[in-house]
Design an enzyme around this catalytic site. Structure first.
Site, short mmCIF file in Angstrom:
data_model
loop_
_atom_site.label_atom_id
_atom_site.label_comp_id
_atom_site.label_asym_id
_atom_site.label_seq_id
_atom_site.Cartn_x
_atom_site.Cartn_y
_atom_site.Cartn_z
N HIS A 1 0.81 -1.23 0.00
CA HIS A 1 0.00 0.00 0.00
C HIS A 1 0.85 1.29 0.00
O HIS A 1 0.33 2.36 0.28
CB HIS A 1 -0.95 0.04 1.20
CG HIS A 1 -2.13 -0.87 1.04
ND1 HIS A 1 -3.31 -0.47 0.46
CD2 HIS A 1 -2.30 -2.19 1.36
CE1 HIS A 1 -4.17 -1.48 0.45
NE2 HIS A 1 -3.57 -2.53 0.97
N ASP B 1 2.41 2.51 -2.72
CA ASP B 1 2.51 3.17 -4.02
C ASP B 1 1.68 4.45 -4.08
O ASP B 1 2.15 5.49 -4.55
CB ASP B 1 2.16 2.22 -5.17
CG ASP B 1 0.79 1.58 -5.06
OD1 ASP B 1 0.17 1.64 -3.98
OD2 ASP B 1 0.32 1.02 -6.08
N GLY C 1 -8.56 -12.34 -8.88
CA GLY C 1 -8.92 -12.16 -7.48
C GLY C 1 -7.94 -12.78 -6.52
O GLY C 1 -8.26 -12.96 -5.34
N GLY D 1 -4.82 -11.51 -5.85
CA GLY D 1 -3.86 -10.55 -5.32
C GLY D 1 -2.57 -10.47 -6.10
O GLY D 1 -1.56 -9.96 -5.59
N SER E 1 -2.56 -9.14 -9.34
CA SER E 1 -2.77 -8.08 -10.33
C SER E 1 -3.14 -8.60 -11.72
O SER E 1 -2.54 -8.21 -12.73
CB SER E 1 -1.52 -7.18 -10.42
OG SER E 1 -1.28 -6.57 -9.18
N ASP F 1 1.05 -1.94 -9.65
CA ASP F 1 0.63 -3.12 -10.40
C ASP F 1 0.98 -3.03 -11.88
O ASP F 1 1.59 -3.93 -12.46
CB ASP F 1 -0.87 -3.34 -10.23
CG ASP F 1 -1.27 -3.60 -8.79
OD1 ASP F 1 -0.37 -3.78 -7.95
OD2 ASP F 1 -2.48 -3.58 -8.51
N TYR G 1 -10.31 -1.19 -0.40
CA TYR G 1 -9.05 -0.58 -0.86
C TYR G 1 -9.18 0.94 -0.89
O TYR G 1 -8.31 1.67 -0.41
CB TYR G 1 -8.69 -1.12 -2.24
CG TYR G 1 -7.42 -0.56 -2.83
CD1 TYR G 1 -6.22 -1.23 -2.71
CD2 TYR G 1 -7.43 0.65 -3.53
CE1 TYR G 1 -5.05 -0.73 -3.27
CE2 TYR G 1 -6.27 1.16 -4.09
CZ TYR G 1 -5.08 0.46 -3.96
OH TYR G 1 -3.94 0.98 -4.51
#
Length: 278
Positions: A19, A21, A120, A122, A124, A173, A221
Site C-alpha cells: 500500500h 505506491d 482475485g 492478489g 494483479s 501493479d 481498498y
C-alpha cells in the site's frame, strides 16, 4: 481468420511496500511466471469496430463496440463502458479510452484473451490485462500507439483503471507488470516513477493460494487509500510544514510525536506505511 500479433504481460507480487505506491513511497516487487495473453488483429474491414472475447467468459459472447460512435473529447470513450457480465471488457476499453486522450487512438480491432494469472488472487490480473492490451495495440497500431514509450503505456494502463474502471489504485501493479524482468526484482520509487533492477538469483518466491478473495473494487481498498490521505493532511498541519504531501514524507519519529492528532484508524494505517518505507 487468424490473429496477427500477441500482447503479453505478467502478474506481479509484492516483496516489500504494501500500500505504499499511492503514498508515493518505495516498493520492492517482482513479475511472476503467470501471464495474460491477448491474440489480436486489426478490424478486417479497416473500420472502428472492436470485438472482444475472453476464454474466462465463454458463455457471455463477444463484446462489440464501435469506437466511431463515441465522442473521444474530454472524458475519453466512457460511453463504451460495459456493465454486468460484460464488465470485464472495461479493462481493455479503458486502455483504448486513455490512449485516445494521448492522441494515440487505435483503430478497430479484434481481440481474444487467455490468462493463467489467478483472478482475485492478489497478483494483479487486472493490471496484466491492461498492460497486455497496451502491448497488443502498440504492435497493431505502430503509427499511433507504437510511438508511445513504455512509461507512457504504464501510465495509460493505470489511468484506465482509475478513470474508466473506477478503481483508485496506485502505479505499482501496472508498472511491475510492464517493467518487470525475469530473475530480478524491481525497486520502484512511486514519487519519481523510476526504478532500479535488483538481480535475484539462487532462491525462489512461492505464492500460495489461500482462497481468500481479493478485489480492489469492493470498496475496502479505496477506504484505506482515503484514510492514508487524511492522515497525511492531519500530520501536515500538526507538523506545521508544507513538505508533507503524502505519508512517504513522515518519519517514524515525527509520527510518534504527533500520533495523538490522528484517529485510531488513521494511526494504524499511517504506522504501517511509515514503517514499511523505512
Amino acid at each position: 481468420e487468424k490473429p496477427t500479433v500477441l500482447g503479453v504481460a505478467p502478474g506481479r507480487a509484492e516483496v516489500v511496500g504494501n500500500h505504499t505506491d499511492y503514498n508515493e513511497g518505495l516498493v520492492l516487487a517482482c513479475a511472476v511466471d503467470r501471464f495474460v495473453v491477448i491474440a489480436g488483429r486489426r478490424s478486417p474491414d479497416g473500420g472502428l469496430r472492436c470485438r472482444l472475447a475472453s476464454e474466462s467468459f465463454p458463455d457471455d459472447g463477444p463484446v462489440e463496440v464501435d469506437l466511431g460512435a463515441a465522442d473521444s473529447a474530454g472524458d475519453g470513450l466512457t460511453k463504451l463502458k460495459q456493465t454486468g457480465k460484460k464488465a470485464w471488457a472495461n479493462y481493455l476499453l479503458g486502455v483504448v479510452s486513455e490512449l485516445a486522450k494521448l492522441d494515440a487512438r487505435p483503430g478497430g480491432f479484434d481481440a481474444f484473451v487467455v490468462s493463467d494469472v489467478p483472478s482475485g488472487g492478489g497478483v494483479s490480473s487486472s493490471a496484466a490485462l491492461e498492460m497486455a492490451t497496451c502491448k497488443l495495440l502498440a504492435r497493431l497500431f505502430p503509427e499511433t500507439v507504437g510511438q508511445l514509450g513504455d512509461i507512457d503505456l504504464v501510465k495509460a494502463s493505470k489511468a484506465a483503471e482509475n478513470n474508466f474502471v473506477g478503481m483508485g489504485c496506485g502505479i505499482l501493479d501496472q508498472y511491475c507488470s510492464g517493467m518487470g524482468r525475469a530473475d530480478a526484482l524491481l525497486c520502484l520509487d512511486c514519487r519519481t516513477v523510476t526504478h532500479e533492477i535488483v538481480p535475484f538469483a539462487g532462491a525462489r518466491f512461492v505464492l500460495a493460494n489461500t482462497n481468500a478473495p481479493h478485489a480492489l473494487v469492493d470498496g475496502k481498498y479505496d477506504a484505506l487509500r482515503k484514510n492514508c490521505f487524511a492522515a497525511a493532511d492531519v500530520l501536515k498541519k500538526a507538523m506545521g510544514t508544507d513538505a508533507v504531501t503524502h505519508l512517504r514524507d513522515v518519519s517514524p519519529e515525527a509520527l510518534e510525536t504527533h500520533k495523538s492528532a490522528l484517529s485510531s484508524e488513521e494511526l494504524r494505517h499511517a504506522s504501517h506505511i511509515v514503517h514499511e518505507n523505512r
